[in-house]
Design a protein around this motif. Structure first.
Motif, mmCIF file in Angstrom:
data_model
loop_
_atom_site.group_PDB
_atom_site.id
_atom_site.type_symbol
_atom_site.label_atom_id
_atom_site.label_comp_id
_atom_site.label_asym_id
_atom_site.label_seq_id
_atom_site.Cartn_x
_atom_site.Cartn_y
_atom_site.Cartn_z
ATOM 1 N N LYS A 119 -1.225 -19.118 -8.129
ATOM 2 C CA LYS A 119 0.013 -19.804 -8.909
ATOM 3 C C LYS A 119 0.535 -18.627 -9.677
ATOM 4 C CE LYS A 119 -2.624 -21.762 -12.771
ATOM 5 N NZ LYS A 119 -3.051 -22.940 -13.459
ATOM 6 N N ASN A 120 0.029 -17.570 -10.341
ATOM 7 C CA ASN A 120 0.381 -16.717 -11.119
ATOM 8 C C ASN A 120 0.834 -15.116 -10.559
ATOM 9 O OD1 ASN A 120 -2.513 -16.329 -11.140
ATOM 10 N ND2 ASN A 120 -2.562 -15.318 -12.686
ATOM 11 N N VAL A 121 0.934 -15.115 -9.316
ATOM 12 C CA VAL A 121 1.276 -14.139 -8.492
ATOM 13 C C VAL A 121 2.400 -14.361 -7.679
ATOM 14 C CG1 VAL A 121 0.487 -12.512 -6.583
ATOM 15 C CG2 VAL A 121 -1.299 -13.398 -8.130
ATOM 16 N N MET A 122 3.364 -13.428 -7.751
ATOM 17 C CA MET A 122 4.723 -13.246 -6.895
ATOM 18 C C MET A 122 4.257 -12.342 -5.855
ATOM 19 S SD MET A 122 7.869 -13.439 -6.116
ATOM 20 C CE MET A 122 9.340 -13.680 -6.844
ATOM 21 N N SER A 123 4.290 -12.791 -4.813
ATOM 22 C CA SER A 123 3.999 -12.082 -3.248
ATOM 23 C C SER A 123 5.310 -11.663 -2.979
ATOM 24 C CB SER A 123 3.114 -12.787 -2.475
ATOM 25 O OG SER A 123 1.714 -13.138 -3.074
ATOM 26 N N MET A 124 5.787 -10.542 -2.586
ATOM 27 C CA MET A 124 6.814 -9.997 -2.261
ATOM 28 C C MET A 124 6.657 -9.519 -0.722
ATOM 29 S SD MET A 124 8.533 -7.814 -5.368
ATOM 30 C CE MET A 124 10.216 -7.534 -4.664
ATOM 31 N N ILE A 125 7.309 -10.187 0.306
ATOM 32 C CA ILE A 125 7.029 -9.689 1.516
ATOM 33 C C ILE A 125 8.349 -9.783 2.338
ATOM 34 C CG2 ILE A 125 4.782 -10.956 2.052
ATOM 35 C CD1 ILE A 125 6.172 -13.393 3.078
ATOM 36 N N PHE A 126 8.371 -9.155 3.537
ATOM 37 C CA PHE A 126 9.715 -8.629 3.824
ATOM 38 C C PHE A 126 10.205 -9.053 5.490
ATOM 39 C CE2 PHE A 126 8.637 -6.090 0.440
ATOM 40 C CZ PHE A 126 9.811 -5.921 -0.391
#
Length: 320
Positions: A119-126
């Protein structure tokens, strides 16, 4: 409008603007084992964070990882020192970020090009198809033989996304362009990559778009020897074959980092798994190399096809 009221409103808006821009944030970046100086995403993210800091009230710190075993200690160092936002790079850091997020639930983390479901991680995928779609457009506009190829490291779903997007881009420009796909079988087999690229040249392929990790050096060497063109996903490759590489398709880190930091500072930040694509201005072509290799008319056409996609006039095939 009453002059005094105007002055009060002006002071108010200036105060709000100053409060947002002056908000003090402590932001850290931990590199993967590629380290700083890789001319790839570690370097790109560091430079992008530095650019943001020039117009923001940020404290920046960086830690370089020489071994994967250093990930956890480097990340934990910043969490223990109460940094507001800690960045990691790539899928090899997923486990370390996951463990840190569980250990420090009040700390916020960002993982660039990887996924952690905390819940405290922003995962940036493309969106790989859209990234490769740009490469396909460039390939079709560049090829003289109307025969191009995609070479992936291993036959995985991610590589298939690149393959399908590349073909879609080429077909958009010219449905008569033949697109061949090959897989090395490993991201480290230099010799196999060299052999596959030689076979493709014998089939009259004059441009290769590749995503083959360390094995890519075999493709680059063959391209230099046989004088064919390449499209890469890594800007560091350009210096290896400046006369062969048309461009690199890159993540637009300057824009994305600035947007994310501003959202965090303005409390618009959401910890989520977020996929970025062309609609998010997530991909750019390395313009210096592109300008050296292609004329203005072709560069203009690349942008026109991109705008057609953004307008919904071009649809990519669904991926199984």
């Amino acid at each position: 409008m009453n002059f005094k009221l105007l002055v009060v409103l002006l002071v108010f808006f200036l105060f709000i603007s100053f409060s947002v821009s002056a908000q003090y944030l402590e932001v850290a970046l931990v590199s993967d084992v590629g380290g700083f100086g890789d001319k790839s995403y570690n370097d790109q993210l560091r430079k992008s964070l530095i650019k943001v800091s020039e117009n923001s009230n940020l404290k920046l710190e960086f830690r370089e990882s020489n071994l994967m075993t250093e990930y956890q200690s480097n990340i934990n160092y910043f969490a223990e020192n109460d940094f507001d936002l800690i960045w990691g790079v790539g899928f090899t850091m997923e486990q370390a970020i996951k463990e840190a997020a569980q250990m420090y639930p009040e700390t916020n983390f960002v993982l660039f090009d990887g996924v952690v479901e905390e819940k405290n991680v922003m995962s940036m995928i493309f969106n790989k198809e859209e990234e490769a779609f740009l490469a396909g457009i460039v390939a079709a506009l560049t090829s003289n033989s109307s025969k191009v190829a995609f070479v992936g490291g291993q036959d995985t779903r991610t590589m298939r996304l690149y393959q399908l997007g590349f073909k879609a881009g080429a077909d958009t420009v010219n449905s008569g362009v033949e697109v061949i796909s090959r897989y090395v079988g490993s991201f480290n087999d230099f010799s196999a990559a060299k052999e596959i690229s030689s076979e493709l040249i014998n089939e009259n392929v004059d441009l290769i778009f590749y995503a083959a990790g360390a094995a890519s050096r075999g493709i680059i060497d063959t391209a230099i020897e046989e004088d064919i063109k390449l499209i890469t996903l890594d800007s560091a490759d350009i210096s290896l074959a400046p006369n062969n590489i048309i461009t690199a398709v890159l993540k637009n880190t300057d824009y994305l980092v600035k947007q994310l930091i501003e959202n965090f500072g303005n409390d618009n930040y959401n910890s989520e798994i977020r996929e970025y694509g062309l609609d998010d201005n997530a991909f750019i072509l390395e313009q210096n190399q592109l300008s050296d290799m292609l004329d203005e008319e072709k560069i203009k056409r690349i942008e026109e096809y991109k705008q057609q996609f953004l307008a919904g006039e071009i649809e990519l095939p669904s991926v199984p």
